[in-house]
Motif scaffolding. Sequence first.
Motif, mmCIF file in Angstrom:
data_model
loop_
_atom_site.group_PDB
_atom_site.id
_atom_site.type_symbol
_atom_site.label_atom_id
_atom_site.label_comp_id
_atom_site.label_asym_id
_atom_site.label_seq_id
_atom_site.Cartn_x
_atom_site.Cartn_y
_atom_site.Cartn_z
ATOM 1 N N ILE A 32 2.114 4.629 -9.433
ATOM 2 C CA ILE A 32 1.032 5.330 -8.731
ATOM 3 C C ILE A 32 0.326 6.299 -9.679
ATOM 4 O O ILE A 32 -0.909 6.383 -9.720
ATOM 5 N N ALA A 40 1.026 9.104 -1.393
ATOM 6 C CA ALA A 40 1.587 7.836 -1.836
ATOM 7 C C ALA A 40 3.100 7.833 -1.709
ATOM 8 O O ALA A 40 3.744 6.832 -2.005
ATOM 9 N N LYS A 78 5.952 7.712 0.722
ATOM 10 C CA LYS A 78 6.264 7.404 2.116
ATOM 11 C C LYS A 78 7.280 8.373 2.720
ATOM 12 O O LYS A 78 7.211 8.738 3.890
ATOM 13 N N ASP A 102 -1.380 4.526 0.163
ATOM 14 C CA ASP A 102 -0.793 3.198 0.050
ATOM 15 C C ASP A 102 -1.681 2.204 0.786
ATOM 16 O O ASP A 102 -2.518 2.569 1.605
ATOM 17 N N SER A 103 -1.509 0.937 0.477
ATOM 18 C CA SER A 103 -2.455 -0.085 0.911
ATOM 19 C C SER A 103 -2.585 -0.182 2.428
ATOM 20 O O SER A 103 -3.695 -0.184 2.973
ATOM 21 N N MET A 108 4.887 -3.904 -8.732
ATOM 22 C CA MET A 108 5.308 -2.589 -8.248
ATOM 23 C C MET A 108 6.604 -2.190 -8.942
ATOM 24 O O MET A 108 7.187 -2.967 -9.694
ATOM 25 N N ASN A 119 10.412 -1.903 3.446
ATOM 26 C CA ASN A 119 9.159 -1.195 3.178
ATOM 27 C C ASN A 119 8.270 -1.186 4.411
ATOM 28 O O ASN A 119 7.627 -0.181 4.725
ATOM 29 N N GLU A 157 7.139 1.910 6.806
ATOM 30 C CA GLU A 157 5.713 2.121 7.093
ATOM 31 C C GLU A 157 5.454 2.259 8.592
ATOM 32 O O GLU A 157 4.521 2.951 8.999
ATOM 33 N N MET A 170 -3.864 -1.884 -5.951
ATOM 34 C CA MET A 170 -3.529 -0.542 -5.489
ATOM 35 C C MET A 170 -4.597 0.493 -5.829
ATOM 36 O O MET A 170 -4.619 1.587 -5.270
#
Length: 391
Positions: free
Chosen positions: A14, A124, A126, A151-152, A205, A218, A222, A267
């Motif tokens: 990131i 970024a 989480k 994040d996406s 990643m 992940n 999210e 990203m």
Amino acid sequence: MVKKITLLGATGSIGTQTLDIIAAFPEQFAVVGMTAGSNVERFAAQIRQFRPEIVAIARAEKLPALKEAIAQLQPQPILLAGAEGVETVAAYGDATVVVTGIVGCAGLLPTIAAIKAGKDLALANKETLIAAGCVVNPLLAEHRVRIFPADSEHSAIFQCLQGVPPGGLRKIILTASGGAFRERPVEELAHVTIADALKHPNWSMGRKITIDSATLMNKGLEVIEAHFLFGLDYDQIEIVIHPQSIIHSLIEVQDTSVIAQLGWPDMRLPLLYALSYPERLPTPWESLDLVRCATLTFREPDHRKYPCMGLAYAAGRAGGTMPAVLNAANEEAVALFLAERIPFLGIPAVIERTCSRHHVTSSPSLEDILEADRWARLTAQETLTTLSQAS
């Protein structure tokens, strides 16, 4: 007017992509502060290029090497080290946006320091909301701090919500690539290797998040983050497998219209939007070609293949300290897998056994969250011993 940025976790994925964006838009962004974990060589090169006012390296024993690496730089930045140094950088000066690129729960306290200093967040990390959303959200309101998801998936939701009136959101649909094992039958997962799990089909990643993608943890994490970011109940947050990773997530509004954000897997897009909001800066990046995409497909995730997804929903619904325990147990389990101490299917086993032993504190303080995190890490290690004896 130049927007001043502080970057936490400069040498990670990131961080390096954020600095690429800042370098590409020197008239829009300038770096005030930067932190890194332990990569002295890369961090020193970044400091020389971006000339921040203040820097910190988390591994205090690396400070002498960092001082030596930038000894010729004039003027010298303020040099700090350790966890306290990272928190000082997070709260420092006239930066208006702090990019939280530190991986894992280590990013929680620096993020809280930034919030208390009134800095907006390009989020970024989480774990800030997953582990401590019930503590962080009141702080955001108290200090009038805004979060821009970096994040996406959450950036996609945030973008889709622009123009949606309060109360207009009915449902969130998070898309998942399915990770390294999306085409493998569940019966084969007992024998997969680390190398197998790190072969993500769409994204480049870090190792930890790539394993999380293979387990679909992940996406479970999210879901918890989306609950705290957008205020929906867990029954209103769905996961769908979308192998092409072109639709980054969708929302359904009250009249059943569905709005999606599309783009090539990159990203830099969510990072740029988090930094530039509410502006849309022109870029030379390749435009999405729908004809070239040709086909977009979707399917329901296999709960037998991805038990971590169900564990995350259960932890989110339990609330209180349980999401912090889930997150910490997952970090430990992934580290054990990457150290070849447990098989791939040991990851959900360690997480489930750790969560099952936890007694939830329903309205936790920050100290309760940190204690739950510490307890979960120790318990995950104990669980490893139990699993080893059972096998």
